[in-house]
Every structure is written in structure tokens, then in C-alpha cells.
Design a protein around this motif. Structure first.
Motif, PDB file in Angstrom:
ATOM      1  N   ASP A  79      37.207  46.394  41.362  1.00  0.00           N
ATOM      2  CA  ASP A  79      37.396  46.960  40.210  1.00  0.00           C
ATOM      3  C   ASP A  79      37.248  46.196  38.939  1.00  0.00           C
ATOM      4  N   THR A  98      43.875  47.951  43.624  1.00  0.00           N
ATOM      5  CA  THR A  98      43.840  49.215  43.035  1.00  0.00           C
ATOM      6  C   THR A  98      43.205  50.227  44.051  1.00  0.00           C
ATOM      7  N   ASP A  99      42.867  49.916  45.247  1.00  0.00           N
ATOM      8  CA  ASP A  99      42.249  51.040  46.281  1.00  0.00           C
ATOM      9  C   ASP A  99      43.757  51.887  46.564  1.00  0.00           C
ATOM     10  N   ASN A 132      42.030  43.880  46.939  1.00  0.00           N
ATOM     11  CA  ASN A 132      41.752  45.144  46.237  1.00  0.00           C
ATOM     12  C   ASN A 132      43.056  46.098  46.145  1.00  0.00           C
ATOM     13  N   ALA A 176      38.613  41.744  44.381  1.00  0.00           N
ATOM     14  CA  ALA A 176      38.712  43.130  43.840  1.00  0.00           C
ATOM     15  C   ALA A 176      37.194  43.616  43.578  1.00  0.00           C
ATOM     16  N   PHE A 200      43.423  37.150  43.978  1.00  0.00           N
ATOM     17  CA  PHE A 200      42.957  38.446  44.464  1.00  0.00           C
ATOM     18  C   PHE A 200      41.585  38.726  44.628  1.00  0.00           C
TER      19      PHE A 200
END
Length: 119
Positions: free
Chosen positions: A74, A46-47, A44, A72, A70
Motif C-alpha cells: 500500500d 492494510t490487507d 501487509n 506492505a 513492516f
């Protein structure tokens, strides 16, 4: 050094222990990219990032020459970065070379995934 790259003015000399979550993530990602790694592993990523930081991260990762693994939540990030989707289900693994939106839109594939979760 990283502080001067990522922040302006007095912000550049902040101690790591007083950085916000997003600032820490930006420092960590910048440091990783400066090491010339050939594999990046994210959970994650972009957290805790603001929209400007997410946009910069997307731009940097799309030009990254190595492998990025990754997980994610998003959607936009996944669609922008992923070109191979690997989904681990209770009864097997699905491994497809395709964009995320195509993966979601493939009705036949989604039916197979549904069967793999209904153990």
C-alpha cells in the motif's frame, strides 16, 4: 472489551470465529496497541481493512512512539508511516533514512538497486 471498543450494538458481542478478516485484523491491531509494546511487526497490515480502518491505523501508527517494522504493498501507507527504507536484494542490503516517495524518485539510487538485482 475489544468488541465494545471497535463495534457498536450487537456487533460488540460477536464471537471471534464469526468475525470477517477485516474485523479480526482490527481486533488484533487494537490488542497490540493496548499492550504498550515498543516494537510492532506487520506483514501487509492494510490487507482486509476498509478505508476507514486504514485511515485509523495510519493515524494510530504515526503517533506510535516505538519501532514499527513492516512490509506492505500500500503506497499511501508506506509513505505515511515509513521514515527508513530497508530493501534486501540478492547481492546486498540498501538502508536509507528517507521517505518512500524520495526513495523511489532518487534516480541514482534506483540505478544502484537495478544493478543489485541483475546478478
Amino acid at each position: 472489551f475489544l468488541g465494545r471498543m471497535l463495534f457498536s450494538g450487537e456487533e460488540a458481542t460477536k464471537k471471534a470465529k464469526v468475525l470477517s478478516g477485516g474485523e479480526k485484523v482490527r481486533c488484533m491491531l487494537s490488542r497490540m496497541m493496548l499492550t504498550n509494546a515498543n516494537v510492532l511487526l506487520f506483514d501487509n497490515p492494510t490487507d482486509h481493512l476498509d478505508l476507514e480502518s486504514i485511515t485509523s491505523l495510519n493515524k494510530a501508527l504515526t503517533s506510535f512512539k516505538g519501532t514499527i517494522l513492516f512490509g506492505a504493498h500500500d503506497h499511501e501507507f508506506i509513505q505515511t508511516i515509513a521514515n527508513r527504507i530497508i530493501e534486501i536484494t540478492p547481492t546486498g542490503i540498501i538502508d536509507k533514512l528517507m521517505e518512500y516517495d524520495d526513495y523511489i524518485a532518487d534516480e541514482e539510487l534506483q540505478e544502484k538497486i537495478k544493478e543489485m538485482y541483475n546478478v
